[in-house]
Design an enzyme around this catalytic site. Sequence first.
Site, PDB file in Angstrom:
ATOM      1  N   LYS A  22       0.722  -1.185  -0.078  1.00  0.00           N
ATOM      2  CA  LYS A  22      -0.130   0.149  -0.069  1.00  0.00           C
ATOM      3  C   LYS A  22       0.889   1.301  -0.114  1.00  0.00           C
ATOM      4  CE  LYS A  22      -1.664   1.656   3.916  1.00  0.00           C
ATOM      5  NZ  LYS A  22      -1.273   2.901   4.382  1.00  0.00           N
ATOM      6  N   ASN A  23       1.914   1.270   0.934  1.00  0.00           N
ATOM      7  CA  ASN A  23       2.577   2.508   0.893  1.00  0.00           C
ATOM      8  C   ASN A  23       3.792   2.922  -0.188  1.00  0.00           C
ATOM      9  OD1 ASN A  23       1.128   3.019   3.314  1.00  0.00           O
ATOM     10  ND2 ASN A  23       2.690   2.698   4.791  1.00  0.00           N
ATOM     11  N   CYS A 126      -4.394  12.871  13.336  1.00  0.00           N
ATOM     12  CA  CYS A 126      -4.846  11.717  13.091  1.00  0.00           C
ATOM     13  C   CYS A 126      -4.859  11.056  14.052  1.00  0.00           C
ATOM     14  CB  CYS A 126      -4.307  11.037  11.820  1.00  0.00           C
ATOM     15  SG  CYS A 126      -3.065  10.370  11.883  1.00  0.00           S
ATOM     16  N   ARG A 131       1.189  14.758  13.451  1.00  0.00           N
ATOM     17  CA  ARG A 131       1.637  14.587  12.120  1.00  0.00           C
ATOM     18  C   ARG A 131       1.558  15.882  11.163  1.00  0.00           C
ATOM     19  NH1 ARG A 131      -0.612   9.148   9.716  1.00  0.00           N
ATOM     20  NH2 ARG A 131       1.397   8.969   8.497  1.00  0.00           N
ATOM     21  N   ASP A 317       5.145   0.691  11.853  1.00  0.00           N
ATOM     22  CA  ASP A 317       4.008   0.029  11.528  1.00  0.00           C
ATOM     23  C   ASP A 317       3.776  -1.359  11.682  1.00  0.00           C
ATOM     24  OD1 ASP A 317       3.224   2.413  10.282  1.00  0.00           O
ATOM     25  OD2 ASP A 317       3.785   1.686   8.266  1.00  0.00           O
ATOM     26  N   ARG A 409      -8.215  -0.535   4.975  1.00  0.00           N
ATOM     27  CA  ARG A 409      -7.442   0.223   4.472  1.00  0.00           C
ATOM     28  C   ARG A 409      -6.308  -0.215   3.917  1.00  0.00           C
ATOM     29  NH1 ARG A 409      -6.065   4.834   7.874  1.00  0.00           N
ATOM     30  NH2 ARG A 409      -4.730   5.192   6.169  1.00  0.00           N
TER      31      ARG A 409
HETATM   32  C1  EPZ Z   1       4.562   6.990   6.216  1.00  0.00           C
HETATM   33  O1  EPZ Z   1       3.731   8.113   6.862  1.00  0.00           O
HETATM   34  C2  EPZ Z   1       3.545   5.800   6.362  1.00  0.00           C
HETATM   35  N1  EPZ Z   1       2.407   6.270   5.401  1.00  0.00           N
HETATM   36  C3  EPZ Z   1       3.236   5.388   7.623  1.00  0.00           C
HETATM   37  O2  EPZ Z   1       2.409   4.374   7.549  1.00  0.00           O
HETATM   38  C4  EPZ Z   1       4.351   5.149   8.326  1.00  0.00           C
HETATM   39  O3  EPZ Z   1       3.924   4.723   9.665  1.00  0.00           O
HETATM   40  C5  EPZ Z   1       5.400   6.277   8.237  1.00  0.00           C
HETATM   41  O4  EPZ Z   1       5.755   6.637   7.175  1.00  0.00           O
HETATM   42  C6  EPZ Z   1       6.563   6.133   9.079  1.00  0.00           C
HETATM   43  O5  EPZ Z   1       7.395   4.887   8.512  1.00  0.00           O
HETATM   44  C7  EPZ Z   1       2.507   6.106   3.943  1.00  0.00           C
HETATM   45  O6  EPZ Z   1       3.321   5.487   3.410  1.00  0.00           O
HETATM   46  C8  EPZ Z   1       1.103   6.242   3.134  1.00  0.00           C
HETATM   47  P1  EPZ Z   1       6.658  10.333   8.176  1.00  0.00           P
HETATM   48  P2  EPZ Z   1       4.404   9.520   6.701  1.00  0.00           P
HETATM   49  O7  EPZ Z   1       6.350  11.731   7.426  1.00  0.00           O
HETATM   50  O8  EPZ Z   1       5.126   9.475   5.673  1.00  0.00           O
HETATM   51  C9  EPZ Z   1       6.983  13.700  11.640  1.00  0.00           C
HETATM   52  C10 EPZ Z   1       0.321   2.878   7.830  1.00  0.00           C
HETATM   53  O9  EPZ Z   1       0.016   2.362   8.963  1.00  0.00           O
HETATM   54  N2  EPZ Z   1       6.730  14.778  10.737  1.00  0.00           N
HETATM   55  O10 EPZ Z   1       7.680   9.406   7.895  1.00  0.00           O
HETATM   56  O11 EPZ Z   1       3.335  10.436   6.993  1.00  0.00           O
HETATM   57  C11 EPZ Z   1       5.670  12.975  11.641  1.00  0.00           C
HETATM   58  O12 EPZ Z   1       4.777  13.398  12.745  1.00  0.00           O
HETATM   59  C12 EPZ Z   1       0.761   4.344   7.774  1.00  0.00           C
HETATM   60  O13 EPZ Z   1       0.444   2.526   6.848  1.00  0.00           O
HETATM   61  C13 EPZ Z   1       7.022  15.920  10.760  1.00  0.00           C
HETATM   62  O14 EPZ Z   1       7.333  16.253  12.161  1.00  0.00           O
HETATM   63  O15 EPZ Z   1       5.375   9.511   8.026  1.00  0.00           O
HETATM   64  C14 EPZ Z   1       6.511  11.624  12.283  1.00  0.00           C
HETATM   65  O16 EPZ Z   1       6.536  11.955  13.727  1.00  0.00           O
HETATM   66  C15 EPZ Z   1       0.675   5.112   9.307  1.00  0.00           C
HETATM   67  N3  EPZ Z   1       6.777  17.033  10.098  1.00  0.00           N
HETATM   68  C16 EPZ Z   1       7.632  11.454  11.639  1.00  0.00           C
HETATM   69  O17 EPZ Z   1       7.808  12.673  11.032  1.00  0.00           O
HETATM   70  C17 EPZ Z   1       6.449  16.825   8.769  1.00  0.00           C
HETATM   71  O18 EPZ Z   1       6.298  17.556   7.835  1.00  0.00           O
HETATM   72  C18 EPZ Z   1       7.741  10.461  10.675  1.00  0.00           C
HETATM   73  O19 EPZ Z   1       6.613  10.463   9.809  1.00  0.00           O
HETATM   74  C19 EPZ Z   1       6.251  15.398   8.403  1.00  0.00           C
HETATM   75  C20 EPZ Z   1       6.454  14.360   9.351  1.00  0.00           C
END
Ligand code: EPZ
Length: 430
Positions: A22-23, A126, A131, A317, A409
């Site tokens: 999915k991701n 969320c 996030r 995850d 999902r």
């Molecule tokens: C991706 O989310 C995945 N989603 C998530 O999977 C996964 O948990 C996550 O990466 C971490 O591996 C998809 O690929 C669709 P991040 P993403 O930006 O990209 C912070 C699932 O269950 N952050 O790597 O949204 C954020 O809050 C989902 O399939 C900022 O601070 O995650 C988090 O603490 C859930 N500012 C950290 O970075 C920003 O602008 C990592 O989040 C962006 C992120």
Amino acid sequence: MDRIRIVGGNELHGVIPISGAKNAALPLMIASLLTDDTLTLENVPHLADVEQLIRILGNHGVDISVNGRRERQGESYARTIHFTCRNIVDTTAPYELVSKMRASFWVIGPLLAREGKARVSLPGGCAIGTRPVDLFIEGLQALSANIEIDSGYVNATAPAGGLIGARYTFPKVSVGATHVLMMAATLANGTTVLGNAAREPEVVDLANCLNAMGAKITGQGTATITIEGVRSLSGARHRVLPDRIETGTYAMAVAMTGGDVILEDTDMALLDTALEAIRRAGAEITPTNSGIRVVRNGAGIKPVDIVTDPFPGFPTDLQAQFMGLMTMAKGTSHITETIFENRFMHVQELARLGAKISLSGQTAKIEGVSRLKGAPVMATDLRASVSLVIAGLAAEGETMVSRVYHLDRGFERLEEKLTRCGAHVERVSD
Ligand code: EPZ
């Protein structure tokens, strides 16, 4: 609303086909906005998030055709989908669509790169944490985009001649921001160097697909990604990589119930750290021609401490699922979540099945119990809900998981895959 009914206690034996990730599928689909040619993706999973993104892309002008709806490949339904965006008809991604799925915010990169402007709703918080999107904004500003936030929308515009390549180092690793900056930089003037970039396999998959479309990206899979901007991208055909989270989830399910299962169409290299933790917990894991064999025979589950981290660390995850497994370990384990501040909602639901878990800040202490007992539980997010399914498979008696739409999902045909391995799992529609 559908629920999943599980009668626990059976070992798992058989073959589980692993779906496309999915991701990986989501950012790959979004990459179709970067070209007026056709991007064909194979092995796209049939999931609610994919269907939602199809609607969102349609709104921007992407013409989408699905080959044979669901093609049966061996035992797995993999779909081939063609995405063609001759013209971007709308550069706005409205709140009604973006609020349903955070990844839809990522359209901001391609829209800005191709059309020079984008108006995308803030995704909001969320269930698993706040996030924010600060890294996307900072990164796009580094490429000379002008960004204003107004009435819940991010309004982004590129300079008259298009985005300008630059050096940008992420203060924190972000998968989504790496996807977006990489996509935006493919069509920028000059070279972009992204430091502290995410190294997740899904980032590598996107970079490989973009390269097949004519982009010039090197360094994917390392912390430094270099993107030399090109004038335009063409179409391509690309196969979505296997879902490492689905792979790890079923491996943990077998480790929990006992049994012998082959996870087909997947690759151990995608989840080394997680497989090592499952091995230490007592399962045997070996490669097969097309996947992984997971066996646990009789031996008890051993306690293992883990800390989530960006790739190649233990994936956040899979944290909830591993906690499910640890609830029945012979001893005490500790799980520390470092990626999201609120990703422990499964704790109170696992407790309903008899698990003994206490929380202290970002660390959960799990005292293994000798048996879990089925109960009604509620899914709170995608990965949390599947941890309840895993625990339910090992619990005595009936577990009823409500709010199943979370599972839909991200897990393709979950009941069918588990039932074929001997589990009692069924969907109940009210
Ligand atoms: C991706 O989310 C995945 N989603 C998530 O999977 C996964 O948990 C996550 O990466 C971490 O591996 C998809 O690929 C669709 P991040 P993403 O930006 O990209 C912070 C699932 O269950 N952050 O790597 O949204 C954020 O809050 C989902 O399939 C900022 O601070 O995650 C988090 O603490 C859930 N500012 C950290 O970075 C920003 O602008 C990592 O989040 C962006 C992120």
